[in-house]
Write an enzyme that holds these catalytic residues in place. Structure first.
Site, PDB file in Angstrom:
ATOM      1  N   ASP A  67      65.009  -8.600  15.862  1.00  0.00           N
ATOM      2  CA  ASP A  67      63.924  -7.633  15.703  1.00  0.00           C
ATOM      3  C   ASP A  67      64.435  -6.204  15.522  1.00  0.00           C
ATOM      4  O   ASP A  67      65.630  -5.921  15.710  1.00  0.00           O
ATOM      5  CB  ASP A  67      62.963  -7.703  16.907  1.00  0.00           C
ATOM      6  CG  ASP A  67      63.691  -7.802  18.243  1.00  0.00           C
ATOM      7  OD1 ASP A  67      64.867  -7.410  18.311  1.00  0.00           O
ATOM      8  OD2 ASP A  67      63.090  -8.270  19.224  1.00  0.00           O
ATOM      9  N   ASN A 136      57.155 -10.411  30.497  1.00  0.00           N
ATOM     10  CA  ASN A 136      55.873 -11.086  30.262  1.00  0.00           C
ATOM     11  C   ASN A 136      56.041 -12.381  29.453  1.00  0.00           C
ATOM     12  O   ASN A 136      55.071 -12.929  28.950  1.00  0.00           O
ATOM     13  CB  ASN A 136      54.894 -10.137  29.541  1.00  0.00           C
ATOM     14  CG  ASN A 136      55.392  -9.728  28.156  1.00  0.00           C
ATOM     15  OD1 ASN A 136      56.460 -10.150  27.723  1.00  0.00           O
ATOM     16  ND2 ASN A 136      54.626  -8.897  27.473  1.00  0.00           N
ATOM     17  N   HIS A 138      57.856 -12.711  26.628  1.00  0.00           N
ATOM     18  CA  HIS A 138      58.020 -12.583  25.168  1.00  0.00           C
ATOM     19  C   HIS A 138      59.434 -12.968  24.745  1.00  0.00           C
ATOM     20  O   HIS A 138      60.380 -12.868  25.528  1.00  0.00           O
ATOM     21  CB  HIS A 138      57.609 -11.190  24.659  1.00  0.00           C
ATOM     22  CG  HIS A 138      58.532 -10.048  24.939  1.00  0.00           C
ATOM     23  ND1 HIS A 138      58.139  -8.925  25.625  1.00  0.00           N
ATOM     24  CD2 HIS A 138      59.823  -9.828  24.607  1.00  0.00           C
ATOM     25  CE1 HIS A 138      59.144  -8.073  25.685  1.00  0.00           C
ATOM     26  NE2 HIS A 138      60.178  -8.601  25.085  1.00  0.00           N
ATOM     27  N   GLU A 143      54.878 -11.152  21.463  1.00  0.00           N
ATOM     28  CA  GLU A 143      54.172 -10.863  22.706  1.00  0.00           C
ATOM     29  C   GLU A 143      53.181 -11.990  23.037  1.00  0.00           C
ATOM     30  O   GLU A 143      52.877 -12.823  22.177  1.00  0.00           O
ATOM     31  CB  GLU A 143      53.412  -9.533  22.551  1.00  0.00           C
ATOM     32  CG  GLU A 143      54.314  -8.327  22.292  1.00  0.00           C
ATOM     33  CD  GLU A 143      55.052  -7.833  23.549  1.00  0.00           C
ATOM     34  OE1 GLU A 143      55.149  -8.590  24.535  1.00  0.00           O
ATOM     35  OE2 GLU A 143      55.550  -6.700  23.522  1.00  0.00           O
TER      36      GLU A 143
HETATM   37  C1  GLP Z   1      63.157  -6.499  24.242  1.00  0.00           C
HETATM   38  C2  GLP Z   1      63.724  -7.341  23.076  1.00  0.00           C
HETATM   39  C3  GLP Z   1      63.908  -8.777  23.478  1.00  0.00           C
HETATM   40  C4  GLP Z   1      64.581  -8.830  24.836  1.00  0.00           C
HETATM   41  C5  GLP Z   1      63.634  -8.307  25.880  1.00  0.00           C
HETATM   42  C6  GLP Z   1      64.246  -8.207  27.270  1.00  0.00           C
HETATM   43  O1  GLP Z   1      61.840  -6.120  24.089  1.00  0.00           O
HETATM   44  N1  GLP Z   1      62.949  -7.281  21.877  1.00  0.00           N
HETATM   45  O2  GLP Z   1      64.680  -9.432  22.492  1.00  0.00           O
HETATM   46  O3  GLP Z   1      64.913 -10.147  25.169  1.00  0.00           O
HETATM   47  O4  GLP Z   1      63.065  -7.077  25.506  1.00  0.00           O
HETATM   48  O5  GLP Z   1      64.983  -7.050  27.418  1.00  0.00           O
HETATM   49  P1  GLP Z   1      65.995  -6.787  28.603  1.00  0.00           P
HETATM   50  O6  GLP Z   1      67.128  -7.700  28.380  1.00  0.00           O
HETATM   51  O7  GLP Z   1      66.362  -5.334  28.469  1.00  0.00           O
HETATM   52  O8  GLP Z   1      65.267  -7.077  29.864  1.00  0.00           O
END
Ligand code: GLP
Length: 246
Positions: A67, A136, A138, A143
């Protein structure tokens, strides 16, 4: 679903890096799907060290990221392009033309989504997709409520995601409100998946992923249906799971 329980973040990162390294060495993985966020940073650190220790060249490898934020150019310090450059690409010999992310500053984002989906197809699909998980549930930026048959698309970020990701921005008010993300179907088409989770804030999402009802309300539950997924999670992230995991 294979679940590996580890003690803490460091162990998760090392095990995850070793998992990927072995598949790179035996050329099982030629198209590697990459993730951003705080979770995989340690894995990338370990992976770089291991690649250097082995003297492994990755000049043949293609990477595709999950992404990118809409509105951020590749050289924006908060873009996922820049993140990937800092944590991985500049440390290894992958040709820059082989390292792919959606362009968040594309003039026509709908066209950009189609281009990205087509690119993955042309590369022959993703051999191994690395995933983190949002608090959450995702995956990528899919989402809660995202369609299970979704392909690369533009999404509105959930308020909780904007808040959680604010910690990576100098001014948390500057978190973009939209992103381009691989869709859930795009992710599910990967030949194999490695998901990492660490910390108690992920415990609810991990419980749902492993034991919850498969539902678009919690995108990660779709992974129960993937034929080749490995989860490496630490004790805190697994603390709410009922079934015994060793
Ligand atoms: C972001 C990314 C995800 C990631 C998630 C968790 O929004 N788009 O690919 O897995 O959040 O992030 P973190 O590893 O900082 O908790």
């Amino acid at each position: 679903m294979k679940i590996m329980k580890v003690e803490n973040y460091q162990n998760m990162s090392e095990k995850g890096a070793q998992f990927i390294l072995e598949k790179l060495i035996n050329r099982e993985v030629n198209v590697l799907g990459l993730a951003t966020g705080g979770t995989p940073v340690g894995l990338y650190e370990h992976l770089i060290k291991k690649i250097h220790n082995k003297g492994l060249s990755l000049s043949h490898l293609h990477t595709v990221n999950l992404d990118e934020y809409i509105g951020l150019a590749a050289d924006d310090p908060n873009s996922y392009h820049q993140y990937m450059e800092d944590v991985l690409f500049k440390h290894i010999d992958i040709p820059s033309n082989n390292a792919h992310l959606p362009h968040g500053d594309a003039e026509n984002v709908t066209y950009e989504c189609e281009r990205y989906e087509q690119l993955i197809h042309q590369l022959g699909g993703v051999d191994l997709q690395l995933l983190g998980i949002g608090n959450n549930g995702h995956i990528g930026f899919n989402e809660p409520g995202s369609p299970f048959d979704g392909r690369t698309m533009v999404v509105d970020l959930a308020p909780s995601t904007i808040e959680a990701n604010g910690r990576y921005f100098k001014d948390p008010n500057n978190v973009p409100r939209q992103a381009i993300t691989m869709g859930i179907k795009t992710i599910m088409d990967s030949k194999s998946i490695l998901l990492l989770a660490s910390g108690v804030e992920k415990a609810e999402a991990i419980k749902e992923l492993i034991e919850g009802e498969v539902s678009e309300k919690t995108p990660a539950t779709v992974l129960q249906k993937h034929p080749n997924i490995t989860i490496i999670a630490d004790e805190e992230a697994l603390s709410l799971v009922n079934k015994t995991i060793v």
